[in-house]
Design an enzyme around this catalytic site. Structure first.
Site, PDB file in Angstrom:
ATOM      1  N   THR A 111      -2.479  -6.849   6.879  1.00 17.62           N
ATOM      2  CA  THR A 111      -2.887  -5.158   7.234  1.00 17.62           C
ATOM      3  C   THR A 111      -2.563  -3.931   6.721  1.00 17.62           C
ATOM      4  OG1 THR A 111      -0.984  -4.253   8.737  1.00 17.62           O
ATOM      5  CG2 THR A 111      -0.035  -5.359   7.144  1.00 17.62           C
ATOM      6  N   TYR A 146       8.061  -4.509   7.601  1.00 14.29           N
ATOM      7  CA  TYR A 146       6.809  -5.159   8.279  1.00 14.29           C
ATOM      8  C   TYR A 146       5.399  -4.811   6.917  1.00 14.29           C
ATOM      9  CZ  TYR A 146       1.713  -6.498  10.270  1.00 14.29           C
ATOM     10  OH  TYR A 146       1.237  -6.683  10.781  1.00 14.29           O
TER      11      TYR A 146
END
Ligand code: UDP
Length: 328
Positions: free
Chosen positions: A118, A142
């Protein structure tokens, strides 16, 4: 007989689109999913193994039953704000499940891995165009947990001969252009589906998270990429591995960023309706701007992000949002 690919998170939003793209390319996608955020009804192109990556024995059994040529690893916790509230859970599950999966692959001699990573691994970088070489400095748990998984794969790949392609996704939006699958989360947290729920009167308004960012209109800038284009990139990444072209890291974005206000304006043009909006505070963990160069994926994989215009992404998401959705 079609070659099999084990797709963790194959019942989820991006994983299910990847399964469709794999099937279209002649592979048999085997979805491995605990259905914690995915949907049984999104698994349409191959079998579903209902299992949890925290349970190593279930992965071993799936690999030995299906003998895949590769694993695509989508399954993960992926919400920035959630990760700020409960970082330990993100580290435990994202890193723990990847560790189990990569160990199982090494043990079963499944030597090709495509990993979903990501843009959240980059953190806040003053609006520069992000490339594969940009130093990664995550600002939320995250992103931190996914960066750890990238490093884990690099280390285990070198030690155990696991060839790998790592994709760093930017902001994925849209739905299957043929309307068979789409984005459905409970609860929903993503910009485009929330905006369209507000347009449809299913929620009172969209809250814009922050209007004082150092961007052209004060709202966050993101690089939106169509889920079908992203799925195609996975097929290209798989071929890259199966042809023995070695390890690779690829950013999957378009090179163009749009602010939250610009996304709202585009939605007006697609739906012909107003978006009820309230201006709100910043969301913890959000970077001001995340925009990717997509040069490497285009040049080395031959990727063509042909659907990734705001109009097409919002249009496909709008069409999907007007369907009944997955049962369950
Ligand atoms: N966003 C927003 N309101 C919402 C949801 C998202 O303003 O209700 C903003 C968010 O701050 C970010 C962008 O929209 O700048 C995309 O957020 P999303 O949650 O869709 O994806 P993320 O960037 O977290 O992966």
């Amino acid at each position: 007989m079609a070659e099999r690919v084990l797709v963790t998170g194959g019942a989820g939003y991006i994983g299910s689109h990847a399964c469709k793209a794999l099937a279209r390319a002649g592979y048999l996608p085997v979805a491995f999913d605990n259905l914690s955020t995915g949907w049984d009804a999104a698994v349409k192109w191959g079998p579903l193994v209902r299992g949890d990556l925290m349970d190593r024995a279930t992965i071993d059994a799936a690999l030995s039953e299906h003998r895949p040529v590769a694993v695509m690893h989508f399954a993960a916790l992926s919400l920035v704000a959630d990760s700020m509230r409960d970082p330990a859970r993100y580290w435990r599950i994202n890193v723990g499940s990847a560790l189990n999966l990569f160990q199982a692959c090494a043990a079963a001699a499944v030597r090709n891995i495509v990993l979903s990573s990501t843009c959240a691994t980059y953190g806040d970088q003053d609006g520069v165009l992000l490339t594969e070489e940009t130093p990664q400095r995550p600002i939320n748990a995250y992103g931190g947990s996914k960066l750890a998984v990238e490093r884990l794969l690099a280390d285990m790949g070198a030690a155990h001969g696991l060839a790998h392609v790592i994709f760093r996704y930017f902001n994925v939006a849209g739905a299957d252009p043929e309307g068979e699958i789409g984005e459905q989360h409970t609860p929903e947290t993503h910009l485009v589906p929330l905006m369209l729920e507000a347009v449809a009167g299913k929620r009172p308004a969209l809250t814009v998270f922050g209007t004082d960012y150092p961007t052209r209109d004060g709202t966050c800038v993101r690089d939106y990429v169509h889920v079908a284009d992203l799925a195609e990139a996975h097929v290209l990444g798989l071929r890259h591995l199966l042809e023995g072209r070695g390890n690779g890291v690829f950013c999957l974005g378009t090179g163009h960023g749009f602010s939250v206000r610009e996304v709202i304006d585009a939605s007006r043009a697609v739906t012909n309706r107003e978006v009820p909006v309230v201006m709100g505070a910043r969301r913890p963990g959000d970077a001001a701007a995340l925009v990717s160069s997509s040069r490497r994926a285009i040049e080395e994989l031959g990727w063509e992000p042909k659907r990734s215009t705001l109009r097409q992404m919002i249009g496909d998401a709008w069409a999907w949002s007007q369907k009944p959705g997955y049962p369950g």
